[in-house]
Structure formats: C-alpha cells, structure tokens
Design an enzyme around this catalytic site. Structure first.
Site, PDB file in Angstrom:
ATOM      1  N   PHE A  71      23.809 -18.394 -45.539  1.00 12.08           N
ATOM      2  CA  PHE A  71      23.244 -17.151 -46.048  1.00 12.08           C
ATOM      3  C   PHE A  71      22.921 -16.206 -44.902  1.00 12.08           C
ATOM      4  O   PHE A  71      22.494 -16.639 -43.830  1.00 12.08           O
ATOM      5  CB  PHE A  71      21.965 -17.420 -46.846  1.00 12.08           C
ATOM      6  N   GLY A 108      20.511 -14.184 -37.262  1.00 13.98           N
ATOM      7  CA  GLY A 108      19.256 -13.566 -36.853  1.00 13.98           C
ATOM      8  C   GLY A 108      19.336 -12.779 -35.565  1.00 13.98           C
ATOM      9  O   GLY A 108      18.309 -12.494 -34.942  1.00 13.98           O
ATOM     10  N   ASP A 156      25.389 -16.683 -33.633  1.00 17.94           N
ATOM     11  CA  ASP A 156      25.429 -16.123 -34.982  1.00 17.94           C
ATOM     12  C   ASP A 156      24.193 -16.537 -35.760  1.00 17.94           C
ATOM     13  O   ASP A 156      23.924 -17.727 -35.920  1.00 17.94           O
ATOM     14  CB  ASP A 156      26.694 -16.609 -35.698  1.00 17.94           C
ATOM     15  N   HIS A 201      35.382 -17.273 -39.118  1.00 19.91           N
ATOM     16  CA  HIS A 201      34.511 -18.439 -39.022  1.00 19.91           C
ATOM     17  C   HIS A 201      34.599 -19.223 -40.331  1.00 19.91           C
ATOM     18  O   HIS A 201      34.134 -18.764 -41.371  1.00 19.91           O
ATOM     19  CB  HIS A 201      33.074 -17.948 -38.756  1.00 19.91           C
ATOM     20  N   MET A 241      25.246 -21.682 -33.926  1.00 20.39           N
ATOM     21  CA  MET A 241      24.536 -21.156 -35.080  1.00 20.39           C
ATOM     22  C   MET A 241      23.034 -21.131 -34.794  1.00 20.39           C
ATOM     23  O   MET A 241      22.442 -22.152 -34.461  1.00 20.39           O
ATOM     24  CB  MET A 241      24.811 -22.014 -36.319  1.00 20.39           C
ATOM     25  N   MET A 292      33.427 -21.944 -42.692  1.00 22.12           N
ATOM     26  CA  MET A 292      32.335 -22.846 -43.080  1.00 22.12           C
ATOM     27  C   MET A 292      32.789 -23.592 -44.323  1.00 22.12           C
ATOM     28  O   MET A 292      32.279 -23.386 -45.426  1.00 22.12           O
ATOM     29  CB  MET A 292      31.049 -22.047 -43.321  1.00 22.12           C
ATOM     30  N   HIS A 335      33.608 -10.031 -37.546  1.00 17.02           N
ATOM     31  CA  HIS A 335      33.265 -11.428 -37.811  1.00 17.02           C
ATOM     32  C   HIS A 335      33.349 -11.674 -39.315  1.00 17.02           C
ATOM     33  O   HIS A 335      32.652 -11.033 -40.106  1.00 17.02           O
ATOM     34  CB  HIS A 335      31.852 -11.746 -37.311  1.00 17.02           C
ATOM     35  N   MET A 374      33.086 -19.138 -46.717  1.00 16.61           N
ATOM     36  CA  MET A 374      32.233 -20.234 -47.217  1.00 16.61           C
ATOM     37  C   MET A 374      32.796 -20.781 -48.522  1.00 16.61           C
ATOM     38  O   MET A 374      33.267 -20.010 -49.371  1.00 16.61           O
ATOM     39  CB  MET A 374      30.817 -19.713 -47.467  1.00 16.61           C
ATOM     40  N   ASP A 408      33.046 -14.454 -42.302  1.00 14.54           N
ATOM     41  CA  ASP A 408      32.512 -15.758 -42.687  1.00 14.54           C
ATOM     42  C   ASP A 408      33.161 -16.240 -43.981  1.00 14.54           C
ATOM     43  O   ASP A 408      33.041 -15.594 -45.028  1.00 14.54           O
ATOM     44  CB  ASP A 408      30.995 -15.666 -42.898  1.00 14.54           C
ATOM     45  N   SER A 423      29.144  -8.767 -38.544  1.00 14.01           N
ATOM     46  CA  SER A 423      29.489  -9.689 -39.621  1.00 14.01           C
ATOM     47  C   SER A 423      29.693  -8.938 -40.927  1.00 14.01           C
ATOM     48  O   SER A 423      28.768  -8.341 -41.476  1.00 14.01           O
ATOM     49  CB  SER A 423      28.384 -10.734 -39.803  1.00 14.01           C
TER      50      SER A 423
END
Length: 228
Positions: free
Chosen positions: A155, A189, A187, A78, A149, A80, A45, A49, A47, A20
C-alpha cells in the site's frame, strides 16, 4: 547505457528520482505521465501487485504497455508477485527497462536474474523490511539495482520505517566490499524531509509516490529529491 548515465549523474551529487505511478491520478493518467516526462525525474516507478505476495492488487501488463507508449523515460518495474519468472519476457514486451523481483518470492534467485538480463533488462532485487542485507552476500555482483523497502509492501502512503537508514548503510558496505556496481533504491515513505538523510546513508535512487503526486507543486518536490 541507462545505468552508465545514472552512475555518472551520481558523481555530480544528484539523486535518481523515480516517481511511483501507484499514487498518480488514474482518471488523468496521461496528465501525470506528461508531468513526469517534463520534469527532472529520471524513471517511472511501476508497482505490480498480485494480491497474493502482498495484500493488494494494483495494475497489470496492459497499463504498463499503455504507460510505455506515452513515457519518454526509463520504466522501473517492481514486481510484488509470486513466481515472477513466469512473466519476465512479458514485462520486457510491455516496455520494462529495469525489472525488480523480491528476494522473498524467488526460489532460485540467480536463475531469475540471469533470465531478466537475457531479455535485455537491468535486474533488480527488492528486500522487505524484515529481510537482512547479508543474504545477498553471494549474489550482490549480479544485481544491478537493490531496492530496499522502507515500508511493508502493498500500500502507498505508509509510515517510513526508521531502521531503513542502517539497512542502507549495510547495503552500501556490502556493495563496496564486493566491488559491485549495484545501485541502491529506496521505496516507501520517501519525502522532502528524509531524502537528504537517505542519500547520506548511501541511497542512489529515491521512489516517491504520494510525496510527488499529492503535492500542489510536484516539480518542486522532484527538485528537492534530486538535490538531496
């Protein structure tokens, strides 16, 4: 072609690894892009947002376009964001190979997936931690990538939600029952400690940000994830 290759890859028990970029060093972004290019990772990846669908703002189209110029691997984008339909063709132009939208953000999900595929991209659907898998019962065969997720989106660096393992198993069961070709991506942790348990539950692709870019030896972490 992308998904054909990666499904063959799974036969040989190798996980798909998608670092990511949200966790990369944006002052030295070219360096981290080259790191991924030269590693055994499979995807980038990205993200996106908007500060509305999630309580954070990341980066937009100019950054994706810049990454695309330097990246030599699949761009796994991705979204969001609210009303993702407005930007489907735009993200195709920036270089997205896979475009994932959130179930929770799409009023007419089937129409959205069709629009993504019409642009020549693979179509993904993401589920927030509170959204059950069974809601995809009638559309799973139209989904190329199911992104589960394992943290609440918005975050990086959050604690992994343990219920994710059961959710992956339910998703795999749905895919098998419907004879779908959907890949499962996880995705949030994801790290060297839980990767093997995730793939054992049925995950095909692992997104890792902090675990890769904050480690002293990112290539070592990528290798651990690939062999999970």
């Amino acid at each position: 072609m992308i998904f054909h290759y990666l499904r063959v890859q799974k036969i040989y028990n190798m996980a798909i690894v998608s670092p990511s970029i949200l966790a990369a060093d944006f002052l030295n972004l070219q360096k981290d892009i080259e790191l991924v290019n030269n590693s055994d990772a499979d995807w980038f990846h990205l993200d996106i947002m908007d500060g509305v669908f999630v309580p954070n703002i990341s980066y937009g189209m100019p950054i994706v376009e810049a990454i695309n110029k330097a990246a030599t691997k699949t761009l796994d984008v991705h979204l969001m964001i609210v009303d993702p339909d407005r930007y489907i063709s735009t993200f195709k132009k920036t270089g997205a190979d896979i475009l994932t939208v959130h179930y929770e953000a799409c009023t007419h999900l089937h129409r959205t997936l069709d629009a993504i595929k019409e642009e020549g991209m693979q179509a993904g659907v993401a589920l927030n931690p509170h959204t059950p898998v069974h809601l995809l019962e009638d559309i799973i065969n139209d989904i190329d990538l199911l992104l589960i997720m394992s943290v609440n989106p918005g975050f990086g660096g959050q604690k992994f939600i343990e219920n994710t393992y059961d959710k992956i198993k339910k998703a795999k069961d749905l895919i098998n029952r419907k004879n779908a070709n959907t890949l499962i991506e996880v995705d949030g942790g994801v790290n060297a400690e839980n990767a093997e348990k995730l793939t054992a539950a049925g995950a095909d692709a692992l997104v890792a940000g902090s675990a890769v870019f904050k480690d002293e030896d990112p290539n070592r972490i990528i290798q651990i994830l690939k062999n999970a």
